[in-house]
Design a protein around this motif. Structure first.
Motif, PDB file in Angstrom:
ATOM      1  N   TYR A  17       6.171  79.932 -56.054  1.00 44.19           N
ATOM      2  CA  TYR A  17       5.669  81.240 -55.401  1.00 44.19           C
ATOM      3  C   TYR A  17       6.533  82.469 -55.672  1.00 44.19           C
ATOM      4  CZ  TYR A  17       2.165  78.313 -53.855  1.00 44.19           C
ATOM      5  OH  TYR A  17       1.051  77.453 -53.965  1.00 44.19           O
ATOM      6  N   ALA A  86      -1.891  89.535 -54.869  1.00 44.89           N
ATOM      7  CA  ALA A  86      -1.024  88.453 -54.015  1.00 44.89           C
ATOM      8  C   ALA A  86      -1.605  87.440 -53.186  1.00 44.89           C
ATOM      9  CB  ALA A  86       0.158  89.138 -53.701  1.00 44.89           C
ATOM     10  N   GLY A  89      -4.565  82.527 -50.179  1.00 48.75           N
ATOM     11  CA  GLY A  89      -5.041  81.587 -49.360  1.00 48.75           C
ATOM     12  C   GLY A  89      -6.208  80.659 -49.774  1.00 48.75           C
ATOM     13  N   SER A 110       3.698  83.655 -45.199  1.00 50.17           N
ATOM     14  CA  SER A 110       2.897  85.056 -45.297  1.00 50.17           C
ATOM     15  C   SER A 110       2.633  85.461 -46.602  1.00 50.17           C
ATOM     16  CB  SER A 110       3.484  86.183 -44.230  1.00 50.17           C
ATOM     17  OG  SER A 110       4.858  85.992 -44.403  1.00 50.17           O
ATOM     18  N   ILE A 114      -1.080  90.022 -47.098  1.00 47.60           N
ATOM     19  CA  ILE A 114      -2.554  90.201 -46.783  1.00 47.60           C
ATOM     20  C   ILE A 114      -2.845  89.967 -45.167  1.00 47.60           C
ATOM     21  CG2 ILE A 114      -3.379  88.141 -47.862  1.00 47.60           C
ATOM     22  CD1 ILE A 114      -5.701  90.122 -48.807  1.00 47.60           C
ATOM     23  N   ASP A 115      -2.508  88.837 -44.777  1.00 44.05           N
ATOM     24  CA  ASP A 115      -3.142  88.448 -43.386  1.00 44.05           C
ATOM     25  C   ASP A 115      -2.260  89.024 -42.170  1.00 44.05           C
ATOM     26  OD1 ASP A 115      -5.419  86.857 -44.505  1.00 44.05           O
ATOM     27  OD2 ASP A 115      -3.853  85.150 -44.986  1.00 44.05           O
ATOM     28  N   ASP A 133       8.328  83.722 -44.267  1.00 39.11           N
ATOM     29  CA  ASP A 133       8.172  83.042 -45.616  1.00 39.11           C
ATOM     30  C   ASP A 133       9.427  82.743 -46.014  1.00 39.11           C
ATOM     31  OD1 ASP A 133       5.425  83.314 -47.673  1.00 39.11           O
ATOM     32  OD2 ASP A 133       7.612  82.759 -48.664  1.00 39.11           O
ATOM     33  N   VAL A 160      11.959  79.177 -42.899  1.00 42.23           N
ATOM     34  CA  VAL A 160      11.022  78.250 -43.073  1.00 42.23           C
ATOM     35  C   VAL A 160      10.025  77.865 -41.766  1.00 42.23           C
ATOM     36  CG1 VAL A 160      12.318  77.060 -44.880  1.00 42.23           C
ATOM     37  CG2 VAL A 160      12.828  76.335 -42.594  1.00 42.23           C
ATOM     38  N   ILE A 161       8.747  77.463 -42.270  1.00 40.19           N
ATOM     39  CA  ILE A 161       7.997  77.156 -41.102  1.00 40.19           C
ATOM     40  C   ILE A 161       8.250  75.771 -40.317  1.00 40.19           C
ATOM     41  CG2 ILE A 161       6.346  78.544 -42.213  1.00 40.19           C
ATOM     42  CD1 ILE A 161       4.873  75.869 -43.048  1.00 40.19           C
ATOM     43  N   ASN A 177      -2.465  80.589 -43.546  1.00 42.78           N
ATOM     44  CA  ASN A 177      -3.348  80.398 -45.021  1.00 42.78           C
ATOM     45  C   ASN A 177      -2.999  79.561 -46.028  1.00 42.78           C
ATOM     46  OD1 ASN A 177      -6.000  81.026 -46.509  1.00 42.78           O
ATOM     47  ND2 ASN A 177      -5.775  83.225 -46.080  1.00 42.78           N
ATOM     48  N   VAL A 179      -0.866  77.053 -46.346  1.00 41.42           N
ATOM     49  CA  VAL A 179       0.529  76.822 -46.261  1.00 41.42           C
ATOM     50  C   VAL A 179       0.972  75.431 -45.739  1.00 41.42           C
ATOM     51  CG1 VAL A 179       2.731  77.843 -45.760  1.00 41.42           C
ATOM     52  CG2 VAL A 179       0.874  79.323 -46.380  1.00 41.42           C
ATOM     53  N   LEU A 182       1.785  72.603 -47.810  1.00 43.78           N
ATOM     54  CA  LEU A 182       2.987  72.657 -48.748  1.00 43.78           C
ATOM     55  C   LEU A 182       4.109  72.154 -48.042  1.00 43.78           C
ATOM     56  CD1 LEU A 182       2.240  76.016 -50.235  1.00 43.78           C
ATOM     57  CD2 LEU A 182       2.042  73.769 -51.234  1.00 43.78           C
TER      58      LEU A 182
HETATM   59  C1  LIG Z   1      -0.383  79.412 -51.158  1.00 42.18           C
HETATM   60  S1  LIG Z   1       0.693  80.758 -50.918  1.00 42.18           S
HETATM   61  C2  LIG Z   1      -0.165  81.489 -49.251  1.00 42.18           C
HETATM   62  C3  LIG Z   1       0.383  82.798 -49.181  1.00 42.18           C
HETATM   63  C4  LIG Z   1      -0.232  83.751 -48.022  1.00 42.18           C
HETATM   64  N1  LIG Z   1      -0.608  82.904 -46.943  1.00 42.18           N
HETATM   65  C5  LIG Z   1      -1.958  84.135 -48.666  1.00 42.18           C
HETATM   66  O1  LIG Z   1      -2.882  83.675 -48.197  1.00 42.18           O
HETATM   67  O2  LIG Z   1      -1.953  84.955 -49.402  1.00 42.18           O
HETATM   68  C6  LIG Z   1       2.086  79.872 -49.746  1.00 42.18           C
HETATM   69  C7  LIG Z   1       3.014  80.749 -49.328  1.00 42.18           C
HETATM   70  O3  LIG Z   1       3.995  79.949 -48.356  1.00 42.18           O
HETATM   71  C8  LIG Z   1       5.154  79.979 -48.512  1.00 42.18           C
HETATM   72  N2  LIG Z   1       5.794  78.690 -48.192  1.00 42.18           N
HETATM   73  C9  LIG Z   1       5.564  77.485 -48.440  1.00 42.18           C
HETATM   74  N3  LIG Z   1       6.408  76.456 -47.736  1.00 42.18           N
HETATM   75  C10 LIG Z   1       6.991  77.069 -47.005  1.00 42.18           C
HETATM   76  C11 LIG Z   1       7.793  76.637 -45.772  1.00 42.18           C
HETATM   77  N4  LIG Z   1       7.964  75.486 -45.749  1.00 42.18           N
HETATM   78  N5  LIG Z   1       8.411  77.741 -45.210  1.00 42.18           N
HETATM   79  C12 LIG Z   1       8.050  78.987 -45.263  1.00 42.18           C
HETATM   80  N6  LIG Z   1       7.350  79.447 -46.271  1.00 42.18           N
HETATM   81  C13 LIG Z   1       6.722  78.508 -47.091  1.00 42.18           C
HETATM   82  C14 LIG Z   1       5.576  80.196 -49.947  1.00 42.18           C
HETATM   83  O4  LIG Z   1       6.722  80.794 -50.371  1.00 42.18           O
HETATM   84  C15 LIG Z   1       4.245  81.270 -50.300  1.00 42.18           C
HETATM   85  O5  LIG Z   1       4.442  82.561 -50.049  1.00 42.18           O
END
Ligand SMILES: C[S@@+](CC[C@H](N)C(=O)[O-])C[C@H]1O[C@@H](n2cnc3c(N)ncnc32)[C@H](O)[C@@H]1O
Length: 274
Positions: A17, A86, A89, A110, A114-115, A133, A160-161, A177, A179, A182
């Motif tokens: 990402y 960018a 989602g 995030s 966008i959201d 993020d 981190v989430i 969205n 995430v 992941l």
């Molecule tokens: C698929 S993108 C989605 C981005 C955004 N929600 C959108 O709709 O455009 C995943 C995003 O989640 C972040 N991300 C993934 N795992 C994460 C984690 N464990 N903690 C924080 N951010 C995370 C990534 O850095 C990336 O920006």
């Protein structure tokens, strides 16, 4: 999942990402080096906000597509182009969360913002939208987009989430969205969402979710982890996980099939008032 495997996967996600963000921050004509690098996984995480399909060079297209346009006609008008480019989602959590004037919203993962920017518009000057993020380049992009949009009621925090940088009861709504699939520690994410919500608060999430009959092995065979497929929870796992941390009235609704048995889905639940 062992700690080492989880750490490796998280770094793989972060690296992917970061490259996606740089494809927008440092645009190059045609298919960028980042796009080529990102296309290596052979599967797709997000969809362009306004057009379908994988692969013509934007960050969204570099990492793929769950097909259809995610946002209604005109919904992204007035946002910085870079925020729309960018978009990674697999749904529209703003529509799912039914936001109201004055609410405090948190977007998990995030990305380019966008959201968060759309949420900030919905909740107005008396509300506030946070984005969290873990990827520095995404935070750089999101903050630049917020500045371009002139949005005063937004803040992007690094974290981190699984361990959110917000106090207990800080927000009315959690959105996300594409995430949570992941995350390498989904029970921690669900518990953190519950913690940061006020009593009576709600989640309105879009994510990739598997049909219950697909084993983790089936999901891994259907696509990559960083491509938002292999790490997806099944519908039953989502519902059980939400109930285990205290959420009520949970639902998982499939909206469109991404690959056989794997769907873009809407996830809703409420934190009981007492
Ligand atoms: C698929 S993108 C989605 C981005 C955004 N929600 C959108 O709709 O455009 C995943 C995003 O989640 C972040 N991300 C993934 N795992 C994460 C984690 N464990 N903690 C924080 N951010 C995370 C990534 O850095 C990336 O920006």
């Amino acid at each position: 999942m062992s700690n080492d495997t989880g750490t490796d996967l998280r770094e793989e996600v972060r690296s992917k990402y970061a490259a996606a963000a740089r494809a927008v921050l440092e645009p190059k004509p045609g298919v960028t080096a980042q796009a080529v690098e990102l296309s290596g996984t052979g599967s797709c995480c997000g969809s362009s906000a306004t057009s379908s399909g994988c692969g013509t060079g934007s960050a969204a297209e570099a990492v793929g597509g769950f097909s259809e346009s995610l946002y209604r006609d005109g919904e992204t008008d007035g946002l910085p182009e870079e925020a729309v480019l960018a978009s990674l989602g697999c749904g529209n959590p703003i529509a799912v969360a039914d936001l109201h004037e004055g609410e405090r919203v948190l977007d998990l993962g995030s990305g380019g913002g966008i959201d968060v920017l759309l949420s900030a518009r919905r909740v107005g000057a008396s509300g506030f939208a946070y984005g969290v993020d873990m990827t520095d380049d995404m935070l750089t992009l999101a903050r630049a987009n917020a500045a371009k949009a002139g949005a005063a009621n937004v803040e992007f925090r690094k974290g981190v989430i699984e361990d959110l940088p917000l106090p207990d009861g800080a927000v009315d709504v959690v959105i996300s969205n594409c995430v949570i699939n992941l995350s390498t520690d989904k029970p921690a994410v669900l518990a953190e969402m519950f913690r940061v919500l006020v009593p009576g608060g709600r989640i309105g999430i879009t994510d990739v979710v598997a049909e219950d009959h697909l084993t983790p092995g089936d999901r891994a065979a259907a696509g990559s982890y960083v491509g938002c497929i292999a790490g997806a929870l099944s519908r039953a796992e989502y519902l059980d996980g939400l109930a285990a941390v205290g959420f009520a009235d949970a639902s998982v609704i499939f909206t469109s099939e991404a690959t056989p048995g794997m769907h873009s889905a809407i996830v809703r639940a409420v934190k009981p008032s007492r």
